[in-house]
Design an enzyme around this catalytic site. Structure first.
Site, mmCIF file in Angstrom:
data_model
loop_
_atom_site.group_PDB
_atom_site.id
_atom_site.type_symbol
_atom_site.label_atom_id
_atom_site.label_comp_id
_atom_site.label_asym_id
_atom_site.label_seq_id
_atom_site.Cartn_x
_atom_site.Cartn_y
_atom_site.Cartn_z
ATOM 1 N N TRP A 172 0.820 -1.214 0.000
ATOM 2 C CA TRP A 172 0.000 0.000 0.000
ATOM 3 C C TRP A 172 0.855 1.266 0.000
ATOM 4 O O TRP A 172 0.324 2.355 0.194
ATOM 5 C CB TRP A 172 -0.930 0.039 1.213
ATOM 6 C CG TRP A 172 -0.307 -0.556 2.453
ATOM 7 C CD1 TRP A 172 -0.622 -1.762 3.017
ATOM 8 C CD2 TRP A 172 0.758 -0.022 3.254
ATOM 9 N NE1 TRP A 172 0.184 -2.001 4.117
ATOM 10 C CE2 TRP A 172 1.031 -0.951 4.282
ATOM 11 C CE3 TRP A 172 1.520 1.157 3.205
ATOM 12 C CZ2 TRP A 172 2.021 -0.750 5.257
ATOM 13 C CZ3 TRP A 172 2.505 1.358 4.173
ATOM 14 C CH2 TRP A 172 2.743 0.408 5.181
ATOM 15 N N GLU A 198 2.903 -11.672 11.056
ATOM 16 C CA GLU A 198 2.749 -12.767 10.081
ATOM 17 C C GLU A 198 3.989 -13.619 9.857
ATOM 18 O O GLU A 198 4.025 -14.405 8.914
ATOM 19 C CB GLU A 198 2.209 -12.222 8.735
ATOM 20 C CG GLU A 198 0.825 -11.605 8.882
ATOM 21 C CD GLU A 198 0.217 -11.048 7.596
ATOM 22 O OE1 GLU A 198 0.894 -11.040 6.561
ATOM 23 O OE2 GLU A 198 -0.962 -10.624 7.641
ATOM 24 N N GLU A 244 -6.952 -8.892 11.384
ATOM 25 C CA GLU A 244 -6.773 -8.286 10.052
ATOM 26 C C GLU A 244 -7.766 -8.892 9.084
ATOM 27 O O GLU A 244 -7.914 -10.116 9.032
ATOM 28 C CB GLU A 244 -5.369 -8.563 9.482
ATOM 29 C CG GLU A 244 -4.283 -7.639 9.935
ATOM 30 C CD GLU A 244 -3.024 -7.759 9.069
ATOM 31 O OE1 GLU A 244 -3.129 -8.116 7.885
ATOM 32 O OE2 GLU A 244 -1.931 -7.503 9.610
#
Ligand SMILES: *[C@@H]1O[C@H](CO)[C@@H](O)[C@H](O)[C@H]1NC(C)=O
Ligand SMILES: *[C@@H]1O[C@H](CO)[C@@H](O)[C@H](O)[C@H]1NC(C)=O
Ligand SMILES: *[C@@H]1O[C@H](CO)[C@@H](O)[C@H](O)[C@H]1NC(C)=O
Ligand SMILES: *[C@@H]1O[C@H](CO)[C@@H](O)[C@H](O)[C@H]1NC(C)=O
Ligand SMILES: *[C@@H]1O[C@H](CO)[C@@H](O)[C@H](O)[C@H]1NC(C)=O
Ligand SMILES: *[C@@H]1O[C@H](CO)[C@@H](O)[C@H](O)[C@H]1NC(C)=O
Length: 895
Positions: free
Chosen positions: A205, A469, A566
């Site tokens: 992003w 993650e 998330e």
């Protein structure tokens, strides 16, 4: 300072030419301590000396070049790639200062860098004082003996972070993936080899701006005997005595053995205690236990929506018995208890996963926070405040400070304390494996120690979490690691996050839970040796879940997780935001610009594909209009998708179905943006709310009706975050797309809904509902539902919401509405916009371009002829400006 003052006028001239500056900004720690700021104007030069410019500290090379007009807005069009050269070069920051005799006479003089970005060598008068390699650490160098009379020259030589990571990765004996980001991100490689914001080498992003600079304060600190370097406070509740205490940690740096008497005073709680201590030379942490006077009433800190955030002022004074020198500090103390509950649940395999604050289970509602700007020095305090206020205004109580950015500035956490925003704090490791060379581990250990000490006094922080993650990356083999080599990577993982980070956090802060990753199975992950078989297991811990191709309205595909930390969908920001960084040839969905800004592979196509499942895609022959409508439709898609998913999580909080449920958190990805581009955010770069953020205000409302279909049966849940039990009835109105009055309205019998729960309060087959409505004139294609909750006195509680019985693209009878408006300035809060529509209108979107502010509601379904919306401006504006800027778009306008 007298010698230097004499040459002040010359210095000003020199400053102009050489950009030297002396800033005698004293602040008094105690009578014997001096603090001299070295912020302000420095000079900056690249390796081959082709560029020489003045530079602000705190700041970075990019912002210095921008301020001198040597580069243009780095967010403009393709400039992220055009300015890649900046971080491939090495840069030197230089300043000089003239220490006073008083300063030079001090027993200890420290040169303190609160933040260096990142790899640098620091020298004073040509002598190397030390090196830095970690943006997240504070560095201090003892420089007393190197100071000279008159002008002292201070130099910071910064090495290109891109060159550094390349060198480090080549020197490493085995690969530590991912080597490079996906090409679509247009980023730099091997970011996992440097302790720096991981997103600064690009993200899915955000752009690649590997900044270099002195991003926090630089100063001299001097003293003769003792310095109070830091203070931290953690409230402690002794339940056996029903008594509050405060564990106060005093960090001291002593030149020689010193006797000190420390007095702690919590005046508002009639509490005072004194402690005598003998401090040996060197750095020490002294832990003092303050017992709060049992006869005082302690008011607790609560998350937003659950109570207030009272604080108490703690005065700390230290008297050095022989020297008669006084140290003094003041800080705020907040009282709350906190637990992360992981225990067996009846009827479900696995363990619960929820937070209890002051013994009350709390459903965590909110989002994920990323860096608010690629250049940290360009973030203004007002931006941080505005973003956090927007979170609270959308009924959020939690943000996760995601592990690919930075440990946020003190102001961020202080505002969260004051606003009741809980923080899930990651350590800064994301989506990668990491090296574990001794020097890497060493700098991480120091980073973690410093950050925990800096942040542990904030009640807003409720959990420390090791990384983003990385457990999942190992467990599900993101990087294609051959089986034979896996033990090495597992060993590295456990070494870094468990043996080092977790161990330090537990030692430094016993007051909070520590998780090793997100997503994780928590206690189960520990059982499985820290890398679980399936870190996404819905029976344990938290999960991350993304699915772009499935129909996002189909809740049956969603994971009934314990905690959704998330999930999300992309959308594009508004035209006015994009216009600031683009030119007319960019304004089409298929332009090079549109592809360039999209950093997630296939992202632009995914958005349209998801939108096309339920809506007509824009087809205006006016290409600019079509572009603007396309931006709009991506926001409609995103808002409705995240609404469906979040409502699923909220309604799953009290149930166990097929052994799954008791969901106690919904944090969608992501709150804010780093630049003007497509992303999962609900707030655009600059602070403008996307449609999703208006939807969040409703779907995070403390009282929420959730209506959905399960195999043709309509169900309404009442979700309540209230402390008390309350009776609600569901009121459902069936509307025909072609007219404004409801075809019929039905109401359920009132049902008691316990506080902090979700209960079914209405259940009816759709066919029965429609058959019994207005003589059975409705079909799934011609009608839709509007619904809300009422208490027994008939008062509406929570928002009015909508449920479509078919995709709007298939709806029959939807008319093109003619919406007109008038605007009035109201007395105090803002501007009232009266809207009048000729027909039912879906996803009515008001846009005042770049006039800062927000509406009371937006993106709504208009089912009455008249409605009013309030605009709250964030800076002065006028009815005329608003009227000129206001555009209104509805679903029927785009095709
Ligand atoms: C000096 O460095 C700049 C920036 O890295 C580069 O653009 C320029 O070509 C170099 N000049 C010389 C003479 O090497
Ligand atoms: C920057 O410094 C490194 C290490 O000294 C060196 O390898 C590299 O060539 C330098 N870069 C430039 C552009 O001079
Ligand atoms: C506790 O507070 C009361 C008044 O509120 C005061 O009289 C008393 O001395 C305090 N006790 C201690 C131990 O400070
Ligand atoms: C768009 O990008 C392509 C490939 O980089 C290039 O060939 C083309 O000229 C660009 N088009 C415009 C209008 O800039
Ligand atoms: C829209 O409504 C306004 C006021 O009700 C009216 O003056 C105008 O003519 C209408 N426009 C269209 C295109 O129907
Ligand atoms: C809507 O407002 C207009 C004037 O603003 C008024 O004339 C009209 O009666 C209102 N309609 C309804 C249904 O309230």
């Amino acid at each position: 300072m007298s010698a230097c003052r004499k040459i002040e006028p010359i210095l000003v001239v020199i400053l102009y030419v050489w950009s030297l500056l002396i800033i005698p900004a004293y602040s008094l720690y105690g009578e014997e301590s001096l603090e001299l700021s070295l912020n302000g104007k420095w000079t900056l030069q690249n390796t081959n000396k082709s560029v020489l410019l003045p530079a602000e500290v705190p700041g970075c090379v990019h912002s210095a070049l921008l301020k001198q007009g040597l580069i243009q807005d780095f967010y403009f069009r393709f400039n992220d790639v055009a300015y890649r050269w900046i971080s491939l070069d090495n840069w030197t920051y230089t300043t000089s200062f003239c220490p006073s005799d008083e300063l030079r006479r001090k027993q200890r003089v420290k040169l303190v860098f609160v933040g260096v970005d990142t790899v640098a060598s620091v020298s004073l008068n040509g002598v190397v004082m030390g090196k830095t390699d970690n943006m997240f650490r504070r560095y201090e160098f003892s420089i007393g003996k190197w100071l000279i009379e008159g002008e002292n020259k201070l130099e910071v030589n910064l090495l290109s972070p891109v060159v550094y990571t390349s060198q480090r990765s080549h020197a490493h004996s085995y690969r530590v993936p991912p080597e490079c980001p996906p090409a679509v991100q247009k980023g730099e490689c091997h970011v996992n080899f440097i302790r720096k914001a991981q997103s600064s080498f690009s993200w899915d992003w955000g752009p690649s701006f590997p900044t270099m600079g002195l991003w926090k304060d630089v100063r001299l600190e001097a003293f003769d005997v003792l310095q109070l370097t830091h203070l931290s406070t953690v409230p402690v509740y002794d339940s056996s005595l029903s008594q509050w205490g405060v564990q106060v940690e005093v960090y001291l740096d002593a030149v020689k053995q010193t006797a000190v008497r420390v007095r702690l005073l919590l005046a508002e709680l009639s509490t005072e205690e004194s402690f005598n201590m003998l401090v040996d030379p060197g750095k020490h942490k002294k832990t003092l236990s303050l017992h709060v006077n049992v006869s005082s009433q302690v008011n607790l800190w609560w998350p937003s929506g659950h109570g207030d955030q009272p604080s108490y002022r703690l005065m700390v004074t230290g008297v050095m018995l022989e020297e008669e020198v006084i140290l003094s500090r003041e800080t705020q103390v907040y009282f709350r208890t906190l637990e992360l509950v992981q225990e067996p649940i009846t009827g479900s395999p696995g363990l619960s996963f929820y937070f209890r604050v002051n013994k009350k289970p709390i459903f965590l509602k909110g989002s994920n926070w990323i860096p608010a700007h690629a250049l940290q020095d360009m973030i203004h305090p007002a931006d941080v405040r505005n973003l956090l206020q927007s979170a609270v205004d959308a009924n959020m109580n939690t943000l996760r400070v995601w592990g690919g950015g930075v440990y946020e500035q003190d102001l961020f956490y202080s505002l969260c304390d004051e606003m009741g925003v809980m923080i899930w704090q990651d350590f800064m490791f994301a989506c990668a494996l990491y090296p574990t060379d001794p020097d890497f581990i060493e700098t991480v250990r120091e980073e973690v120690t410093q950050q925990v000490r800096r942040l542990k006094s904030h009640p807003s922080i409720i959990v420390w979490s090791g990384n983003n993650e990385n457990e999942a990356a190992l467990a599900t083999d993101w990087f294609g690691i051959p089986v034979a080599q896996r033990p090495q990577y597992y060993k590295d993982y456990v070494s870094l996050y468990v043996d080092n980070i977790r161990a330090i956090v537990q030692q430094e802060d016993g007051s909070r839970p520590v998780l090793v990753s997100s997503p994780t199975n928590g206690a189960e992950t520990e059982q499985e040796g820290w890398v679980a078989q399936n870190p996404y297991d819905v029976h344990y811990g938290d999960t991350h879940y993304y699915s772009y191709f499935q129909d996002c309205w189909d809740w049956t595909a969603l994971p009934r997780t314990r905690f959704a930390s998330e999930y999300g969908f992309q959308s594009w920001p508004s035209f006015s935001t994009l216009q600031k960084v683009s030119i007319p040839e960019d304004w089409s969905y298929s332009s090079n610009f549109s592809s360039h800004r999209q950093h997630h592979l296939g992202g632009n196509q995914q958005m349209l594909q998801q939108a096309a499942l339920h809506y007509h895609l824009p087809e205006s022959s006016d290409l600019l209009q079509r572009y603007k409508h396309t931006l709009y439709i991506t926001q409609v898609m995103q808002a409705q998708c995240v609404k469906t998913q979040t409502e699923f999580y909220r309604r799953s909080q009290s149930e166990i179905l097929d052994g799954k449920g008791h969901t106690m958190g919904a944090l969608y990805w992501q709150l804010n943006d780093i630049w003007q581009g497509p992303s999962w955010s609900s707030i655009e770069f600059g602070g403008k709310w996307k449609m999703l953020h208006y939807f969040a205000q409703d779907f995070f409302s403390p009282v929420l009706p959730v209506c959905f279909e399960n195999q043709d049966v309509l169900l309404v849940y009442a979700v309540s975050d209230l402390s008390q039990d309350l009776s609600f009835r569901a009121v459902i109105s069936v509307y025909d797309w072609s007219r404004m009055d409801p075809v019929c309205t039905v109401a359920s019998r009132p049902a008691l809904v316990p506080g902090s729960s979700a209960e079914v309060i209405y259940k009816q087959p759709i066919t029965a509902l429609l058959a019994g409505c207005g003589g059975g004139s409705c079909t799934r294609l011609t009608c839709f539902l509007m619904y809300h909750l009422e208490d027994v006195s008939g008062r509406q509680r929570g928002p009015v919401s909508h449920l479509f019985l078919s995709s709007p693209k298939e709806a029959q009878g939807m008319l093109k509405p003619n919406i007109t408006f008038s605007i009035q300035q109201d007395e105090v809060v803002g501007y009232t916009i009266h809207l009048r529509s000729s027909a039912v209108a879906a996803f009515v979107w008001l846009d005042v371009q770049d006039i800062p502010g927000r509406f009371s509601t937006n993106g709504f379904l208009m089912v009455t002829m008249n409605t009013t919306v309030t605009f709250y401006p964030w800076s002065p504006t006028s009815t005329q400006k608003l009227a000129e800027a206001l555009t209104i778009t509805t679903l029927r306008d785009v095709y």
